[in-house]
Design a protein around this motif. Structure first.
Motif, PDB file in Angstrom:
ATOM      1  N   ARG A   3       3.367   5.026  -4.385  1.00 53.67           N
ATOM      2  CA  ARG A   3       3.038   6.224  -3.615  1.00 53.67           C
ATOM      3  C   ARG A   3       2.675   7.350  -4.558  1.00 53.67           C
ATOM      4  N   ASN A  29      -1.378   7.598   3.819  1.00 54.44           N
ATOM      5  CA  ASN A  29      -0.605   7.389   5.043  1.00 54.44           C
ATOM      6  C   ASN A  29      -1.255   6.313   5.921  1.00 54.44           C
ATOM      7  N   ALA A  32      -0.511   2.911   4.441  1.00 52.26           N
ATOM      8  CA  ALA A  32       0.848   2.468   4.757  1.00 52.26           C
ATOM      9  C   ALA A  32       0.905   1.919   6.181  1.00 52.26           C
ATOM     10  N   TYR A  35      -0.756  -1.529   6.241  1.00 56.65           N
ATOM     11  CA  TYR A  35       0.139  -2.564   5.713  1.00 56.65           C
ATOM     12  C   TYR A  35       1.189  -2.949   6.753  1.00 56.65           C
TER      13      TYR A  35
END
Length: 86
Positions: A3, A29, A32, A35
């Protein structure tokens, strides 16, 4: 995935550089989230879609990091200070 730390306000940053950093955080963001979607995808077509989205977002992050490094290097050269990303 590593990150990137949150944006720290720097009064010397141009509005363009701040916008690039904000875009980088938004992209991070989204990555993420992509994922997480990949982790829960069970349909092969949905899995493929998640993979394409992840690749696209990673490419965008690479582009944004490159642009930020270039802008900060220019600011460092002008201001006589060391760039933070290099």
């Amino acid at each position: 995935m590593k990150r990137i730390s949150p944006i720290r306000a720097n009064p010397r940053d141009s509005s363009e550089l701040v916008e690039l950093k904000q875009s980088l955080q938004l992209t991070q963001n989204e990555l993420a989230r992509a994922y997480t979607a990949f982790d829960y995808a069970s349909d092969p077509d949905l899995t493929d879609s998640c993979i394409y989205e992840i690749r696209s977002l990673r490419s965008r992050m690479d582009y944004l990091v490159k642009q930020i490094k270039e802008r900060e290097a220019c600011l460092a050269a002008i201001g006589g200070r060391r760039a933070r990303w290099i």
